[in-house]
Design a protein around this motif. Sequence first.
Motif, PDB file in Angstrom:
ATOM      1  N   ARG A 122       9.857  -4.196 -13.147  1.00  0.00           N
ATOM      2  CA  ARG A 122       8.961  -4.497 -12.340  1.00  0.00           C
ATOM      3  C   ARG A 122       8.755  -3.756 -10.968  1.00  0.00           C
ATOM      4  NH1 ARG A 122      10.394  -9.333  -9.803  1.00  0.00           N
ATOM      5  NH2 ARG A 122      12.376  -9.338 -10.624  1.00  0.00           N
ATOM      6  N   ALA A 123       9.818  -2.922 -10.921  1.00  0.00           N
ATOM      7  CA  ALA A 123       9.759  -2.019  -9.622  1.00  0.00           C
ATOM      8  C   ALA A 123       9.509  -0.498 -10.175  1.00  0.00           C
ATOM      9  CB  ALA A 123      10.890  -1.970  -8.890  1.00  0.00           C
ATOM     10  N   ALA A 124       8.716  -0.291 -11.364  1.00  0.00           N
ATOM     11  CA  ALA A 124       8.676   1.025 -11.897  1.00  0.00           C
ATOM     12  C   ALA A 124       7.836   2.078 -11.081  1.00  0.00           C
ATOM     13  CB  ALA A 124       7.954   0.795 -13.336  1.00  0.00           C
ATOM     14  N   SER A 125       6.881   1.323 -10.486  1.00  0.00           N
ATOM     15  CA  SER A 125       6.021   2.225  -9.629  1.00  0.00           C
ATOM     16  C   SER A 125       6.346   2.238  -8.074  1.00  0.00           C
ATOM     17  CB  SER A 125       4.713   2.353  -9.924  1.00  0.00           C
ATOM     18  OG  SER A 125       4.460   0.798 -10.145  1.00  0.00           O
ATOM     19  N   MET A 126       7.472   1.569  -7.737  1.00  0.00           N
ATOM     20  CA  MET A 126       7.717   1.792  -6.483  1.00  0.00           C
ATOM     21  C   MET A 126       8.637   2.848  -6.170  1.00  0.00           C
ATOM     22  SD  MET A 126       9.126  -2.001  -4.987  1.00  0.00           S
ATOM     23  CE  MET A 126      11.041  -1.749  -4.515  1.00  0.00           C
ATOM     24  N   PRO A 127       8.379   3.324  -4.969  1.00  0.00           N
ATOM     25  CA  PRO A 127       9.393   4.540  -4.548  1.00  0.00           C
ATOM     26  C   PRO A 127      10.711   3.972  -4.350  1.00  0.00           C
ATOM     27  CG  PRO A 127       7.646   4.341  -2.806  1.00  0.00           C
ATOM     28  CD  PRO A 127       7.210   3.184  -3.959  1.00  0.00           C
ATOM     29  N   VAL A 128      11.617   5.195  -4.616  1.00  0.00           N
ATOM     30  CA  VAL A 128      13.034   4.653  -4.442  1.00  0.00           C
ATOM     31  C   VAL A 128      13.653   4.246  -3.053  1.00  0.00           C
ATOM     32  CG1 VAL A 128      15.392   5.490  -4.658  1.00  0.00           C
ATOM     33  CG2 VAL A 128      13.626   6.125  -6.694  1.00  0.00           C
ATOM     34  N   ARG A 129      12.859   4.975  -1.973  1.00  0.00           N
ATOM     35  CA  ARG A 129      12.649   4.680  -0.817  1.00  0.00           C
ATOM     36  C   ARG A 129      12.957   3.315  -0.392  1.00  0.00           C
ATOM     37  NH1 ARG A 129      12.640   8.185   2.952  1.00  0.00           N
ATOM     38  NH2 ARG A 129      11.593   9.677   1.853  1.00  0.00           N
ATOM     39  N   GLN A 130      12.187   2.567  -1.056  1.00  0.00           N
ATOM     40  CA  GLN A 130      12.057   0.935  -0.955  1.00  0.00           C
ATOM     41  C   GLN A 130      12.922   0.202  -1.779  1.00  0.00           C
ATOM     42  OE1 GLN A 130       7.904   0.105  -1.594  1.00  0.00           O
ATOM     43  NE2 GLN A 130       7.216   1.687   0.030  1.00  0.00           N
ATOM     44  N   PHE A 131      13.745   0.828  -2.460  1.00  0.00           N
ATOM     45  CA  PHE A 131      14.752   0.026  -3.376  1.00  0.00           C
ATOM     46  C   PHE A 131      15.764  -0.460  -2.645  1.00  0.00           C
ATOM     47  CE2 PHE A 131      14.397   1.754  -8.006  1.00  0.00           C
ATOM     48  CZ  PHE A 131      13.090   1.666  -7.840  1.00  0.00           C
ATOM     49  N   SER A 132      16.382  -1.756  -3.016  1.00  0.00           N
ATOM     50  CA  SER A 132      17.590  -2.446  -2.402  1.00  0.00           C
ATOM     51  C   SER A 132      18.840  -1.203  -2.895  1.00  0.00           C
ATOM     52  CB  SER A 132      17.723  -3.535  -2.852  1.00  0.00           C
ATOM     53  OG  SER A 132      18.083  -3.731  -4.402  1.00  0.00           O
ATOM     54  N   ARG A 133      20.040  -1.745  -2.237  1.00  0.00           N
ATOM     55  CA  ARG A 133      21.248  -0.810  -2.748  1.00  0.00           C
ATOM     56  C   ARG A 133      21.573  -1.194  -4.229  1.00  0.00           C
ATOM     57  NH1 ARG A 133      26.599  -0.356   0.695  1.00  0.00           N
ATOM     58  NH2 ARG A 133      27.664   0.969  -0.682  1.00  0.00           N
ATOM     59  N   GLY A 134      21.273  -2.382  -4.769  1.00  0.00           N
ATOM     60  CA  GLY A 134      21.722  -2.773  -6.051  1.00  0.00           C
ATOM     61  C   GLY A 134      20.892  -2.128  -6.894  1.00  0.00           C
ATOM     62  N   MET A 135      19.501  -2.006  -6.609  1.00  0.00           N
ATOM     63  CA  MET A 135      18.553  -1.356  -7.439  1.00  0.00           C
ATOM     64  C   MET A 135      18.693   0.120  -7.580  1.00  0.00           C
ATOM     65  SD  MET A 135      15.150  -3.508  -5.815  1.00  0.00           S
ATOM     66  CE  MET A 135      13.848  -2.524  -6.828  1.00  0.00           C
ATOM     67  N   ARG A 136      19.108   0.714  -6.411  1.00  0.00           N
ATOM     68  CA  ARG A 136      19.251   2.174  -6.568  1.00  0.00           C
ATOM     69  C   ARG A 136      20.481   2.420  -7.559  1.00  0.00           C
ATOM     70  NH1 ARG A 136      18.415   5.296  -1.286  1.00  0.00           N
ATOM     71  NH2 ARG A 136      16.569   4.119  -0.562  1.00  0.00           N
ATOM     72  N   GLN A 137      21.597   1.542  -7.467  1.00  0.00           N
ATOM     73  CA  GLN A 137      22.650   1.673  -8.214  1.00  0.00           C
ATOM     74  C   GLN A 137      22.436   1.711  -9.813  1.00  0.00           C
ATOM     75  OE1 GLN A 137      25.104  -1.403  -6.719  1.00  0.00           O
ATOM     76  NE2 GLN A 137      25.775  -0.265  -4.851  1.00  0.00           N
ATOM     77  N   ARG A 138      21.609   0.561  -9.850  1.00  0.00           N
ATOM     78  CA  ARG A 138      21.274   0.357 -11.479  1.00  0.00           C
ATOM     79  C   ARG A 138      20.258   1.569 -11.851  1.00  0.00           C
ATOM     80  NH1 ARG A 138      18.283  -4.683 -11.484  1.00  0.00           N
ATOM     81  NH2 ARG A 138      18.804  -4.877  -9.367  1.00  0.00           N
ATOM     82  N   LEU A 139      19.507   2.072 -11.092  1.00  0.00           N
ATOM     83  CA  LEU A 139      18.565   3.324 -11.392  1.00  0.00           C
ATOM     84  C   LEU A 139      19.436   4.554 -11.580  1.00  0.00           C
ATOM     85  CD1 LEU A 139      15.727   4.529 -11.924  1.00  0.00           C
ATOM     86  CD2 LEU A 139      15.571   5.204  -9.433  1.00  0.00           C
TER      87      LEU A 139
END
Lengths: 228, 226, 236
Positions: C123-140
């Motif tokens: 769902r966050a595919a086109s969201m810039p990583v800058r806006q990711f939460s910490r958990g999302m960054r780890q998974r990416l």
Amino acid sequence: MRDKFVVALAVAAGVLLAFNLYRIFLVLPDEALQGAIYRIIFFHVPAAITGMIGYFAALLLSLAYLSFGNFRYDSLAASVVEVSVVFSVVNIVTGSIWARVIWGIWWTWDYRLTSALVCVLIFSGYLMLRRAIDEPTQRARLSAALCVFGCIDVVIVWKSIEWFRTQHPGPVLSIRTGGGRIDPAMEQMLYLNFAAILMIAIALVLIRTRQEATAREIDSLRRIANAA
Amino acid sequence: MKSLAQALSVARKDLAIELRTKESINAAGAFAVVILLLFSFAFDPGADATREIGGGLLWLVFAFAGALIFNRGFARELPNDCLDTLLSSAVSGASLLLGKSFANLLMLLAVEFLSLFVFGIFYDVRWWLRPLELAALCVLATWGISVIGAVFGALTVNLRLRELMLPVIIYPLLIPLLIAAIEITNALFSNRPLGSYELLWGRVLLVFDIVFTALAMALAETILVN
Amino acid sequence: MPQAIELDRLWKFYGDYPALRDLSLNIAQGACCALLGRNGAGKTTLLRILAGLSPFQRGTVRVCGESPRSEKARRLNGFLGHGIGVYEDLSGLENLTFFARVAGIERPASASAHWLERVGLARAASMPVRQFSRGMRQRLALARAFLHAPSVLLLDEPFTALDDRAIAMLTELLTEARRRGATLVLSTHQLREALAIASHVALIENGRLCYAGERTGDMLEDPALLYRLYTKLGAA
């Protein structure tokens, strides 16, 4: 053993230099066209040649370090560059003084002076880079890479500035002894003083190399102390 | 060729980031315009003499603006340890440097185009008279600047005084290239035919580009992996 | 048994200071080696050398039979260091597509989309990583490291600062990697998690290899055993 050699070299250089100074200032006559100031050539030219030899040696030493990884080459390269920059500055300053006396201006855009200045700038960058890196292996690799780039660039710089200054339409100033062949007594003096200056340069390089090795030793002792 | 494809991927990634943030181009473009403005106080902008030194003015502006672009080039790899990720990936050091050089080239060409435009207006110089030759010159000279910028951007990336060290190191190295570009540009702006003197400088440009691109490729691993 | 990683008398110096001393270690293909040791022992240095990020001065290092800087070794390895290794200004999809492209994966965009789905970031595919939460960054970051199915995985303290969801995902990915025969080398302070999946253990202290061998049941029961037995530290 090594220290004795450096001391002996320094003493020999000092003696030769003293002898040369005596001959330059008290024995040789004034030059026909330029008067007394021509004596500066005995420092100006040998300093220039020593500088250029140093840059070429630094290139070989940097390539040797990159090939073999021995820190001795890195220490030598750094010392040689440092001493060469000093002698290039001597070259530029004596050239400037000469120009002031002969032409009445402190600087001429003569291609040799300009190229020497560019060399000083390039290798000052090298010395600044070394100061900016703390870790010895990284410092050695990166400064060797810069030295290779710098030395190859020096070749292109010299030819470019020569073409720019000699082929560019407009007035050209040139520092030469006022034309004609150089007197054999003066030529001999030139070689003698070149020998003295080269010996001084080598002694300085050896002293500096020892300092580099000591600095590296201190760095490693500090790391050992921190790790414990 | 695989290395070329990788280099182009790296360039494409850098340009995508740049198009989104516009950090480098905005800063470099603004800087270029400011310098052109400042020069107008140093010289009389309308005089014929200005046309003669126009080439020098412009290439100094390009070189100064370039430093801003090159600083960002490898600095943008530092956050999140992206540089480590790239270096340990299938991209070779040489491809990485090549890709960064491509990106630098395109960004600097954009700034140059903007500067030419502004320059023509401020200094009343008709720079569009010989468009093909000017374009060729810009590409050749800017490539040399971009390669040097990429190499030393990589070399200084981990240094604490990066922004100071980069200009101090690259400007003396770029002197032959700048002289060549300036001489040819002056001829083009004065609408003089390119004689043997200008062609000599064209050869200097070519030699500079070839030698330093080759050297950059050869020393890429040494500079990047330490 | 083919060796995925071979170290023979490896020395790494910073100037004259040896950060790694005379390290000899073989890790067989398909093994999972937990690299233990306190901070500053040399674990990160070793992993960086294996990933081709750091030069070494003496000895030989072979990853999949080649030098770590070789094209083959770099293609086959997957490195997860302390940083997440993705670009803040690009989206998740753009990041993965870039890394997929340089890894030579066919159809990089669809491979990336698949992986985003896999780590729950579709769902966050086109969201810039800058806006990711910490958990999302780890998974990416995990997606980025496993995307090209590496044969040798080099992980520097991978469990540190992961939330539960990410830890579960990482464990699943590691198990799957082992099933397909990949070799794992992970440095860690989290002894229990690491020892649970490790087949081998290597203990480094002050740049030297103190112990290397199979992971035994004793170690699982008492994770600090090795430190007590083989280092001068006493209990960890």
